[in-house]
Design an enzyme around this catalytic site. Sequence first.
Site, PDB file in Angstrom:
ATOM      1  CG  ASP A 146      32.764  57.755  -7.865  1.00 53.01           C
ATOM      2  OD1 ASP A 146      33.098  58.425  -6.865  1.00 53.01           O
ATOM      3  OD2 ASP A 146      32.027  56.751  -7.791  1.00 53.01           O
ATOM      4  CE  LYS A 195      32.896  55.216   0.803  1.00 49.99           C
ATOM      5  NZ  LYS A 195      32.317  55.123  -0.534  1.00 49.99           N
ATOM      6  CD1 TRP A 244      32.626  51.666  -4.980  1.00 49.84           C
ATOM      7  CD2 TRP A 244      30.488  52.261  -5.283  1.00 49.84           C
ATOM      8  NE1 TRP A 244      31.980  51.568  -3.763  1.00 49.84           N
ATOM      9  CE2 TRP A 244      30.664  51.925  -3.923  1.00 49.84           C
ATOM     10  CE3 TRP A 244      29.223  52.651  -5.709  1.00 49.84           C
ATOM     11  CZ2 TRP A 244      29.631  51.988  -2.984  1.00 49.84           C
ATOM     12  CZ3 TRP A 244      28.185  52.707  -4.777  1.00 49.84           C
ATOM     13  CH2 TRP A 244      28.400  52.380  -3.435  1.00 49.84           C
TER      14      TRP A 244
HETATM   15  C1  LIG Z   1      31.177  54.932  -1.342  1.00 51.64           C
HETATM   16  C2  LIG Z   1      31.254  55.165  -2.791  1.00 51.64           C
HETATM   17  C3  LIG Z   1      30.146  55.604  -3.536  1.00 51.64           C
HETATM   18  C4  LIG Z   1      28.752  55.759  -2.955  1.00 51.64           C
HETATM   19  O1  LIG Z   1      28.634  56.713  -2.024  1.00 51.64           O
HETATM   20  P1  LIG Z   1      27.207  56.977  -1.327  1.00 51.64           P
HETATM   21  O2  LIG Z   1      27.479  58.223  -0.565  1.00 51.64           O
HETATM   22  O3  LIG Z   1      26.896  55.794  -0.486  1.00 51.64           O
HETATM   23  O4  LIG Z   1      26.217  57.173  -2.410  1.00 51.64           O
HETATM   24  C5  LIG Z   1      30.316  55.844  -4.878  1.00 51.64           C
HETATM   25  N1  LIG Z   1      31.503  55.662  -5.470  1.00 51.64           N
HETATM   26  C6  LIG Z   1      32.585  55.226  -4.795  1.00 51.64           C
HETATM   27  C7  LIG Z   1      33.883  55.061  -5.500  1.00 51.64           C
HETATM   28  C8  LIG Z   1      32.495  54.967  -3.428  1.00 51.64           C
HETATM   29  O5  LIG Z   1      33.564  54.547  -2.756  1.00 51.64           O
END
Ligand SMILES: *Cc1c(COP(=O)(O)O)cnc(C)c1O
Length: 364
Positions: A175, A199, A102
């Site tokens: 993030d 998540k 990511w």
């Molecule tokens: C799932 C995830 C994303 C992407 O999320 P989207 O909503 O699909 O754009 C970005 N960073 C991390 C760490 C993730 O787990």
Amino acid sequence: MSTTYNFCAGPAMLPQAVMKKAQGELLDWNGLGTSVMEISHRSKEFIALTDQAETDLRELMSIPENYHVLFMHGGGRGQFSAVVNNFLGENGKALYLVSGSWSRSAVDEAIKLTSDAQIDTLDLLVNDNGISAVSIPELAGKATDYRYLHYCPNETVDGIEIVEEINCPWPIVADMSSNIMSREIDVSKFGLIYAGAQKNIGPSGLSIVIVRDDMLKMPSLPQSSIMDYRLAVKHGSMYNTPPTFAWYLAAEVFKWLKVSGGVAAMAKTNAKKAELLYDFIDGSDFYNNTVSAQNRSLMNVIFYLENEDNNADFLAEASRAGLVALKGHRSVGGMRASIYNAMPIEGVEKLVEFMKGFADKYQA
Ligand SMILES: *Cc1c(COP(=O)(O)O)cnc(C)c1O
């Protein structure tokens, strides 16, 4: 109906109590005779909901007053570009730490949107005899004046978590899509925190942004209005129609977190859940994990069967036992058990029991 434990990495399972409540008020929310997704986002009822959601999130994460809380569109990836467009301007520079898939994607997006000279990257991953670990170099002495440092404290695909604090002279952008509210953090150490909701918060599409007010003085690039933090602040996250149903469910998850003891209680259970699983994997010669102990994610536990020929049987039998979505990300293979806040400890106990039984049956 027998219990199904859903280990999906995202969109992930939501707390059952929240889903039941949503089911119960689907057709008639708040006595209005309509569902929450059929009312104006500017109605007083919906504004009361969003006010409460913000208050609850501020309390759960102890968010200081000089931070704005935004509910935005576009999930996690939407923020990859929003951060760049809001903070870099024409000549600003940023430093991106790379610790897995990511954080790599975030850099790729940043590079796409800027000129070459604006983005520096530092690869933190070290691999020692097949075991990956994160090594954070000394950053304080770097001469470059970065607008921000970006990193991803929990790499959802790779099962790698960075727990140690990053010390640097620049604002930190994190993030936290897959580990927000899984453990206690000090928000004041960050310039901006963002998280796609699917998540640990609610349905996909929504993202939460927590941004320190002085960050908004940085020069920005021309950008789409709906991803502009200043406009989002000005309009209370309602410059355009927000994802109202996702916002409602997120608000319900915050309430559930509060009655469940808040982030401290989650952190305790999360540590127990992860320990149960990693201890079992370490004690078995049928399964293995390839992440160093200090970087093992509490949220996404990846593991491999020693004999990968058994992968398909493992997934099929697990599914029959009510343990679903254990397949690892296609880029890394193997298995992944995502055990976010909503996963009860019973789910992990049941998984370990299943893994034991499967190993006994298939052990050569
Ligand atoms: C799932 C995830 C994303 C992407 O999320 P989207 O909503 O699909 O754009 C970005 N960073 C991390 C760490 C993730 O787990």
